[in-house]
Design an enzyme around this catalytic site. Structure first.
Site, PDB file in Angstrom:
ATOM      1  N   LYS A 107       3.237  10.474  -7.235  1.00 20.85           N
ATOM      2  CA  LYS A 107       3.645   9.850  -5.974  1.00 20.85           C
ATOM      3  C   LYS A 107       4.995  10.429  -5.590  1.00 20.85           C
ATOM      4  CE  LYS A 107       1.956   6.510  -3.350  1.00 20.85           C
ATOM      5  NZ  LYS A 107       0.539   6.073  -3.377  1.00 20.85           N
TER       6      LYS A 107
HETATM    7  N1  GLU Z   1      -1.573   7.352  -0.673  1.00 21.24           N
HETATM    8  C1  GLU Z   1      -2.952   7.090  -0.953  1.00 21.24           C
HETATM    9  C2  GLU Z   1      -3.091   6.193  -2.161  1.00 21.24           C
HETATM   10  O1  GLU Z   1      -2.204   5.458  -2.512  1.00 21.24           O
HETATM   11  C3  GLU Z   1      -3.783   8.359  -0.996  1.00 21.24           C
HETATM   12  C4  GLU Z   1      -3.422   9.334  -2.057  1.00 21.24           C
HETATM   13  C5  GLU Z   1      -4.136  10.670  -1.926  1.00 21.24           C
HETATM   14  O2  GLU Z   1      -4.995  10.805  -1.084  1.00 21.24           O
HETATM   15  O3  GLU Z   1      -3.795  11.556  -2.706  1.00 21.24           O
HETATM   16  O4  GLU Z   1      -4.124   6.135  -2.780  1.00 21.24           O
END
Ligand code: GLU
Length: 418
Positions: A107
Site C-alpha cells: 500500500k
Molecule cells: N485499493 C484497492 C484495495 O484496497 C485496490 C487495490 C488494487 O487494485 O491493487 O483493495
C-alpha cells in the site's frame, strides 16, 4: 515497533494474532508476518501555484512478496501515516491470497488533502511521489492502483513518470489506468460489483430475497457509488447513502442514477438533495435495513455504536471499517459479516486481470471480465463460508485463516534466506 503504532495497525495485528492463534500458525513465521517486509518514507516537495514549495510526506509499504509481486493502492488523505499504510498493506496480502491471486500485499499513500490542490499541483505531487518510490515499483516488483483520494488520472501520471524513467511505455506498472493506456474494461466499478456479488451469495445463504432487501451505504466515492448503482440494478432498494458531509434517506428507495448525476455534474451535496431526507452518518449506520455497506474509511463501527446496528448483513466495502470490539458485539447480535478482505476484493481481482492483459498485450471483453470476477469472488465466498461452518468460526476469521495459510505455505516452501 513504535513508528508503526497507530489504531489501524494495532487492529490489523490483533486480527492477525487472533487468526494465527486459532490456526496454530508456525511460531517462526508469526513475528515476520506482523511486520512489513519493506517500508519506504519519502519527502515530496511540490511547487505550489503561488510559487512556494510545500513538502508532503509519502509512503510505500510492501508487507509481503512471498507469493508474487506486491499489489495495492495509493491513498491521498490527510490521515495517512506509516502505521495506516502498513496495516492496509497487510490486509492486501491476505486479500490477494484469499482470492488466489499471485500477489503479495502493498500500500502507498501521501499525507495530503487532494481536494485542496489544483490539478497542476496534484499532477506535480503525483509525479514527484512516483519518482521517489520508483526504486520499489515495477510490473514484476510492486504494482500500485487507486485507493481513497486517487483515480485513473493519478494512475496515468504514475504510469507516465515510470515510463519516462525507463524510456518506453510500461503499462503493467499500475492498474486502474484509463483504457487508452492499457486500462481494463470493468476496473472502475469492479469493487462495487464485487460487493454486490458477495452480498447476493450471503442473501442466498440466509434465504433472503434481493427484491425485498433494503441497502444503506456509507460513502459515495468509487466503491459506495458503484455499489449503490449495481445493487439497484440487481433488484435491491437502496434507502440511504452518505459522504463525509452527511447522508440522504428515502425509505421508498433513492433514485441512484439521478442522485449521482446531480452529485457529480452539479456537485450538489447529498444532504441538500430533495430526493430524500437528510440524515447523519451515525444515523445511517443505525438504520433498520437488510444490508449495510460501510464504504468509507476504517474504524467506523466501534464499541460505541456496534450495539445500535440493525442490519442483517454487513458487507465491508471499506478496508478495516470494524474494530475488534465491534466485531464481537455484531457477532453476538447475529449480524452476518462479509469481511473486507473478501467483500472489497473485486477491485484487486480486476486489477489482476488488467495486469495480465498488460503483460500479455491481449485485451478482454467486458463480459469476460464480469464473468471471471463473479467466478473468482463467489468461489472465495463459498470456500470461506464452508470453512467458517466447519471450524465454527466467524467469516472474518475464516477469511483471514485461509489467506494467512496460503502465505505461510509459500514462506515454508521457499525457506528462509540465506
Ligand atoms: N485499493 C484497492 C484495495 O484496497 C485496490 C487495490 C488494487 O487494485 O491493487 O483493495
Amino acid at each position: 515497533m513504535t513508528e508503526l503504532d497507530t489504531h489501524t495497525f494495532r487492529l490489523a495485528v490483533a486480527q492477525f494474532n487472533e487468526a494465527a492463534e486459532a490456526m496454530h500458525l508456525d511460531t517462526n513465521l508469526r513475528e515476520r508476518l506482523t511486520l512489513p517486509q519493506r517500508s519506504l518514507i519519502v519527502s515530496v516537495p511540490v511547487r505550489m501555484d503561488d510559487g512556494r514549495v510545500e513538502v508532503f510526506t509519502g509512503y510505500r509499504v510492501q508487507h509481503d512478496t512471498a507469493r508474487g509481486p506486491s499489489k495495492g493502492g495509493i491513498r491521498y488523505h490527510p490521515g495517512v501515516s506509516l502505521g495506516e499504510v502498513a496495516a492496509l498493506s497487510m490486509w492486501m496480502t491476505w486479500k490477494c491470497a484469499l482470492a488466489d491471486l499471485p500477489y503479495g500485499g502493498a500500500k502507498g499513500g501521501v499525507k495530503v488533502d487532494p481536494k485542496l490542490l489544483s490539478r497542476g499541483e496534484l499532477q506535480r505531487l503525483t509525479r514527484r511521489y512516483a519518482a521517489e518510490i520508483f526504486p520499489l515499483i515495477g510490473p514484476d516488483k510492486d504494482v500500485p492502483a487507486p485507493d481513497v483520494g486517487t483515480d485513473q488520472q493519478v494512475m496515468a501520471w504514475i504510469m507516465d513518470t515510470y515510463s519516462q524513467q525507463v524510456g518506453y511505455a510500461v503499462q503493467g506498472v499500475v492498474t486502474g489506468k484509463p483504457l487508452s493506456i492499457g486500462g481494463s474494461l470493468g476496473r472502475e466499478d469492479a469493487t462495487g460489483r464485487g460487493v454486490v456479488y458477495v452480498t447476493l451469495e450471503a442473501l442466498r445463504h440466509l434465504k433472503l430475497d434481493i427484491s425485498q432487501a433494503t441497502v444503506a451505504i456509507q460513502g459515495f466515492g468509487n466503491v459506495g457509488s458503484h455499489t449503490a448503482l449495481i445493487m439497484q440494478e440487481a433488484g435491491a432498494r437502496v434507502v440511504a447513502v452518505s459522504d463525509v458531509s452527511g447522508g440522504l434517506y428515502n425509505p421508498k428507495g433513492l433514485d441512484i442514477p439521478e442522485l449521482l448525476r446531480r452529485y457529480r455534474e452539479k456537485q450538489e451535496p447529498l444532504h441538500e438533495s430533495k430526493l430524500g431526507e437528510p440524515i447523519t452518518n451515525e444515523e445511517l449506520l443505525q438504520l433498520d435495513c437488510t444490508v449495510l455497506v460501510p464504504a468509507a474509511l476504517s474504524e467506523q463501527i466501534t464499541g460505541a455504536n456496534a450495539a445500535k446496528l440493525r442490519c442483517r448483513i454487513l458487507a465491508e466495502g471499506a478496508n478495516g471499517p470494524t474494530t475488534l470490539e465491534a466485531d464481537r458485539i455484531l457477532t453476538d447480535k447475529g449480524i452476518f459479516i462479509i469481511p473486507d478482505i473478501l467483500a472489497n476484493s473485486g477491485g484487486v481481482i480486476v486489477s489482476y486481470f488488467e495486469w495480465v492483459q498488460d503483460v500479455q498485450r491481449f485485451f478482454w471483453k467486458a463480459k469476460d471480465i464480469q464473468d471471471r470476477l463473479q467466478d473468482i469472488i463467489t468461489s472465495a465466498f463459498d470456500r470461506t463460508l464452508q470453512f467458517s461452518l466447519q471450524k465454527r468460526t466467524t467469516m472474518r476469521m475464516a477469511a483471514l485463516m485461509s489467506g494467512i495459510d496460503k502465505v505461510a505455505q509459500a514462506h515454508l516452501q521457499r525457506g528462509l534466506y540465506p
